[in-house]
Design an enzyme around this catalytic site. Structure first.
Site, PDB file in Angstrom:
ATOM      1  CB  SER A 132      35.856  35.602  40.796  1.00  0.00           C
ATOM      2  OG  SER A 132      34.701  34.917  41.270  1.00  0.00           O
ATOM      3  CE  LYS A 204      38.850  34.004  42.081  1.00  0.00           C
ATOM      4  NZ  LYS A 204      39.001  32.636  42.353  1.00  0.00           N
ATOM      5  CG  HIS A 207      35.790  36.359  45.397  1.00  0.00           C
ATOM      6  ND1 HIS A 207      35.688  35.028  45.005  1.00  0.00           N
ATOM      7  CD2 HIS A 207      34.726  36.985  44.858  1.00  0.00           C
ATOM      8  CE1 HIS A 207      34.601  34.872  44.277  1.00  0.00           C
ATOM      9  NE2 HIS A 207      33.999  36.053  44.163  1.00  0.00           N
ATOM     10  CG  ASN A 208      37.951  31.844  45.711  1.00  0.00           C
ATOM     11  OD1 ASN A 208      37.533  32.823  45.099  1.00  0.00           O
ATOM     12  ND2 ASN A 208      38.453  30.807  45.094  1.00  0.00           N
ATOM     13  CD  GLU A 211      33.034  30.921  45.490  1.00  0.00           C
ATOM     14  OE1 GLU A 211      33.632  31.823  44.871  1.00  0.00           O
ATOM     15  OE2 GLU A 211      33.149  29.720  45.195  1.00  0.00           O
TER      16      GLU A 211
END
Ligand code: NBP
Length: 509
Positions: A132, A204, A207-208, A211
């Protein structure tokens, strides 16, 4: 002629991420052999960028394999999906060894990584690593989320730790001073081994998802302040810049302040943000997170709401048509300006805590589902630098899970509980103002619904379960009987109620 020393690692895919990651690796003193399907792109890259001796251009997969030292390590940075399998198959067909490590650094769906690790197990060590930070992160220090065979990790680790973003060990703040040829070499690297097979790509994906909701929350704060207070972009920019000095200090708040002060290149005296069309795109990782939440039965409603908010924004033409017949209040606020700004700040912080609580709740469930042992303090720690959601706040999450690695929900940590206690009156006022003024604030509202639902001893699901039993004989449990005993009532004939215990757990269809 003396033979060239072999490269430390090979990299396949020289689009924006591959090129920048290759340069980052070379800056740290590792030799990188690079290959791209379209050879001309590789040639131009080498001609343009080759730092002294750092890159070796390869025109074929065979050349690439021959250029890398054993056990060979290859990074794949191609478009996520079938291209990853195509490249892996090419490497296998070209003769890589079973001990060679093939690392997919793209945004692959974690279940694909689980599948690929199994599928290619006889031919290579297939490994997944989330990356990222976009192109700047790839170039000067991304957050790296590796998952796969633990022995392979030992081979990758020196490179991963060198190229990852670094944070100050005392403050936990990112060290962002790298320039081409001068990488950051001190500090705590934003990478750590996360677990086997798809664990890295799963983290990940979360994480997105986070986000998405982080961005939506900032968008709602901006929208409420501009509509209720009539603030223009430069003043909003100053507010976000001030917030960036406190608990909300983060990359996304910082870039928001930057964006809001950007003049429009086509209209003197105006600001670019006011000319950008209000339809948000997406590449699907937020949808993956939401789908995963639905699959596992985890209430990640704010993350999902952020995805829906993008879908709704994309209905621009429908919204224009609907704005005529569908009425609502005209926004108006006559209270104290500074009080409202502070209230929006609190609403943003409280909602953010709920959003992260949902992300970590998802990971908690996933580790049971996929048989991983995720270390939540470490995950928050490797998100402190390099990645899009990097924030001062993540140090607080690291602290929370360091205090209690078995924390059931972030909301129950004393620090976060206190923050919500302090901010919730303001948060509730902002949500009320949004509703009474007809301003959509789905992320603020859904985060509050999550908070209030999570802290409720009783919810109206008793009535819902009764409805399910009424129309579908799905059975119900009783508050005055042990859990696991299921009852059914013959509802349509209330004059002759019949109660029967249905044997076994989990009745219903
Ligand atoms: P893209 O996702 O745009 O992919 C382009 C690269 O894939 C080119 O090198 C292209 O080669 C190669 N490729 C394709 Br398409 N099909 C191929 C095939 N069948 N065989 C071999 N190569 C193939 O590149 P990117 O934006 O650099 O992203 C790479 C990965 O990193 C993606 O998974 C992306 O989701 C992820 N990611 C991107 C960002 C970002 O900010 N862009 C951030 C984090 C993660 P060609 O030149 O021959 O067409």
């Amino acid at each position: 002629m003396p033979q060239q020393p072999l490269a430390d690692i090979g990299l396949i895919g020289l689009a924006v991420m591959g090129e920048n990651l290759a340069l980052n690796i070379a800056d740290h003193g590792f030799k990188v052999a690079v290959y791209n399907r379209t050879t001309d792109i590789m040639r131009k890259f080498i001609a343009r960028e080759n730092p002294p001796g750092g890159l070796v251009g390869c025109e074929t997969i065979q050349q690439l394999i021959a250029a890398v030292k054993r056990p060979r390590k290859f990074i794949i940075l191609v478009k996520a999906g079938p291209a990853v399998d195509a490249v892996t198959q090419q490497l296998i067909e070209a003769g890589i060894d079973t001990d060679d490590i093939v690392v997919d650094c793209g945004n692959s769906l974690f279940t694909d990584t689980i599948r690929r690790e199994k599928q290619y197990a006889d031919e290579c060590k297939f490994f997944g690593s989330g990356v990222s930070g976009g192109e700047i992160g790839a170039r000067f220090g991304p957050s790296l989320m590796p998952g796969g065979d633990p022995n392979s990790w030992q081979h990758l680790r020196p490179i991963w730790e060198a190229i990852a973003a670094k944070v100050d060990p005392k403050t936990g703040k990112p060290i962002e001073t790298a320039t081409p040829g001068h990488p950051v070499t001190t500090g705590v690297p934003c990478t750590a081994y996360l677990g086997p097979n798809g664990a890295g790509h799963y983290v990940k994906m979360i994480h997105n998802g986070i986000e998405y909701i982080d961005m939506q929350l900032i968008g709602e704060a901006y929208w409420l302040m501009s509509n209720l207070l009539g603030l223009k972009a430069p003043e909003l920019s100053r507010i976000f810049a001030t917030w960036n000095q406190g608990d909300l200090d983060s990359y996304l708040i910082q870039i928001t302040a930057d964006i809001l002060q950007q003049p429009d290149p086509m209209h003197m005296g105006d600001y670019l943000v006011d000319y950008i069309l209000d339809t948000a795109g997406q590449k699907g990782t937020g949808k993956w997170t939401s789908t995963n939440a639905l699959d596992m039965g985890v209430p990640a409603n704010s993350i999902t709401e952020a995805v829906f908010a993008r879908f709704l924004s994309a209905l621009k033409h429908e919204r224009i048509d609907a704005s005529k017949p569908l009425t609502g209040p005209t926004p108006s606020y006559t209270g104290n300006k500074e009080q409202l700004i502070n209230a929006v700040r609190d609403a943003l912080y409280c909602s953010k805590i709920c959003a992260y609580a949902q992300g970590f709740q998802l990971m908690r469930e996933a580790q049971k589902e996929y048989n991983w042992k995720l270390d939540f303090a470490t995950i928050a720690a490797i998100w402190r630098g390099g990645c899009i959601i990097r924030a001062r706040f993540l140090q607080k999450i690291t602290d929370a899970y360091t205090r209690n690695s078995d924390l059931v929900n972030l909301l129950l940590d004393p620090y976060f509980n206190d923050q919500i206690k302090t901010g919730q009156t303001n948060w509730r006022n902002v949500v009320s103002l949004a509703a009474t003024n007809g301003l959509p604030a789905p992320a603020f509202m859904s985060a509050m619904a999550y908070y209030d639902g999570y802290r409720s001893v009783r919810l109206p699901a008793n009535l819902l379960q009764a409805q399910r039993d009424y129309f579908g004989a799905h059975t119900y449990e009783r508050t005055d009987q042990p859990r696991g005993q299921f009852y059914h009532l013959d509802w349509p004939e209330p004059s002759r109620p019949q109660i029967a215990i249905v044997k076994g757990a989990g009745g219903g269809h």
